[in-house]
Motif scaffolding. Structure first.
Motif, PDB file in Angstrom:
ATOM      1  N   SER A  52      37.642  47.065  36.789  1.00  0.00           N
ATOM      2  CA  SER A  52      38.298  45.769  36.925  1.00  0.00           C
ATOM      3  C   SER A  52      39.379  45.590  35.853  1.00  0.00           C
ATOM      4  O   SER A  52      40.479  45.116  36.152  1.00  0.00           O
ATOM      5  N   LYS A  55      42.512  48.106  36.471  1.00  0.00           N
ATOM      6  CA  LYS A  55      43.371  47.782  37.620  1.00  0.00           C
ATOM      7  C   LYS A  55      44.026  49.032  38.227  1.00  0.00           C
ATOM      8  O   LYS A  55      45.240  49.103  38.368  1.00  0.00           O
ATOM      9  N   GLU A  57      45.719  51.596  40.604  1.00  0.00           N
ATOM     10  CA  GLU A  57      46.598  51.384  41.757  1.00  0.00           C
ATOM     11  C   GLU A  57      47.040  49.924  41.870  1.00  0.00           C
ATOM     12  O   GLU A  57      47.370  49.452  42.945  1.00  0.00           O
ATOM     13  N   GLY A  58      47.004  49.189  40.753  1.00  0.00           N
ATOM     14  CA  GLY A  58      47.407  47.792  40.762  1.00  0.00           C
ATOM     15  C   GLY A  58      46.397  46.864  41.419  1.00  0.00           C
ATOM     16  O   GLY A  58      46.707  45.700  41.702  1.00  0.00           O
ATOM     17  N   ARG A  59      45.198  47.343  41.660  1.00  0.00           N
ATOM     18  CA  ARG A  59      44.160  46.538  42.321  1.00  0.00           C
ATOM     19  C   ARG A  59      43.569  45.533  41.335  1.00  0.00           C
ATOM     20  O   ARG A  59      42.970  45.913  40.339  1.00  0.00           O
ATOM     21  N   LEU A  60      43.716  44.275  41.643  1.00  0.00           N
ATOM     22  CA  LEU A  60      43.179  43.202  40.811  1.00  0.00           C
ATOM     23  C   LEU A  60      41.952  42.625  41.500  1.00  0.00           C
ATOM     24  O   LEU A  60      42.057  41.746  42.349  1.00  0.00           O
ATOM     25  N   HIS A  61      40.776  43.152  41.164  1.00  0.00           N
ATOM     26  CA  HIS A  61      39.545  42.715  41.812  1.00  0.00           C
ATOM     27  C   HIS A  61      38.501  42.333  40.777  1.00  0.00           C
ATOM     28  O   HIS A  61      38.496  42.849  39.660  1.00  0.00           O
ATOM     29  N   TRP A  66      34.793  45.101  43.370  1.00  0.00           N
ATOM     30  CA  TRP A  66      34.807  46.532  43.090  1.00  0.00           C
ATOM     31  C   TRP A  66      33.507  47.175  43.555  1.00  0.00           C
ATOM     32  O   TRP A  66      33.502  48.271  44.119  1.00  0.00           O
ATOM     33  N   LEU A  69      33.701  47.658  47.220  1.00  0.00           N
ATOM     34  CA  LEU A  69      34.667  48.705  47.555  1.00  0.00           C
ATOM     35  C   LEU A  69      34.075  50.089  47.299  1.00  0.00           C
ATOM     36  O   LEU A  69      34.234  51.005  48.112  1.00  0.00           O
ATOM     37  N   GLN A  87      41.192  33.892  50.619  1.00  0.00           N
ATOM     38  CA  GLN A  87      40.966  35.159  49.940  1.00  0.00           C
ATOM     39  C   GLN A  87      39.700  35.814  50.478  1.00  0.00           C
ATOM     40  O   GLN A  87      38.711  35.137  50.734  1.00  0.00           O
ATOM     41  N   TYR A 113      36.448  58.587  40.885  1.00  0.00           N
ATOM     42  CA  TYR A 113      37.579  57.717  41.215  1.00  0.00           C
ATOM     43  C   TYR A 113      38.292  57.292  39.931  1.00  0.00           C
ATOM     44  O   TYR A 113      39.526  57.333  39.858  1.00  0.00           O
ATOM     45  N   HIS A 117      42.211  58.080  38.470  1.00  0.00           N
ATOM     46  CA  HIS A 117      43.142  56.963  38.291  1.00  0.00           C
ATOM     47  C   HIS A 117      43.290  56.529  36.835  1.00  0.00           C
ATOM     48  O   HIS A 117      43.742  55.417  36.554  1.00  0.00           O
TER      49      HIS A 117
END
Length: 130
Positions: A52, A55, A57-61, A66, A69, A87, A113, A117
Motif C-alpha cells: 500500500s 504504490k 504501478e501507481g496503484r493507490l489501494h 490489496w 487483489l 468507489q 509481485y 515492482h
C-alpha cells in the motif's frame, strides 16, 4: 463430546481411528487442512501495508483492497462491489478461511509481485517466518 486431533504422527492417527470406532450413530466427522497461523496472518498484513505504501504501478489501494487483489491473483474467488460513493470495495472471500499452505502461497506470491515492482519490505527478516 467433541474431539479435535491434529494428525502429526501415527499415534494421533491411531487415536482418531479409535475414536471413529467408538463414535455413536449419526456422529459427524470433519477432516480439514490446518488453518493459517497467526504468524502468517501478521506477516501478510505487514506485506500488504508495504504494498500500500509502495504504490506499485501507481496503484493507490488500502491494505484490504490489496488483500483482495492478491487473493484474486492467487486464484481465490473474490468480488468487488460499487460503493455508495462510486468507489469499488472488496466483499466475499476471507483470508481467515485459508489453509496454512494456501496462506503460504499467498505470501510467496506477494513477495514475488513486490520484488518485480521494487517494493521495499519493512522487515526483510520476516520472510523466514513464512
Amino acid at each position: 463430546m467433541a474431539q479435535t486431533i491434529i494428525l502429526r504422527g501415527q499415534s494421533q492417527r491411531d487415536f482418531a481411528k479409535a475414536l471413529l470406532d467408538r463414535a455413536p450413530a449419526d456422529a459427524v466427522v470433519t477432516i480439514k487442512a490446518a488453518s493459517r497461523t497467526n504468524d502468517q496472518n501478521a506477516l501478510m498484513w505487514c506485506l500488504l501495508s508495504d504494498l500500500s505504501r509502495a504504490k506499485p504501478e501507481g496503484r493507490l489501494h488500502t491494505t484490504e483492497v490489496w488483500k483482495q487483489l492478491v487473493m484474486h491473483a492467487c486464484g481465490h474467488a473474490v468480488q468487488f462491489e460499487l460503493g455508495l460513493n462510486g468507489q469499488p470495495f472488496p466483499t466475499g472471500f476471507k483470508s481467515s478461511r485459508l489453509t496454512k499452505n494456501e496462506m503460504s502461497d499467498l505470501i510467496e506470491w506477494t513477495y514475488q509481485y513486490g520484488a518485480e515492482h521494487g517494493v521495499v519490505w519493512t522487515d526483510p527478516e520476516s520472510r523466514r517466518a513464512a
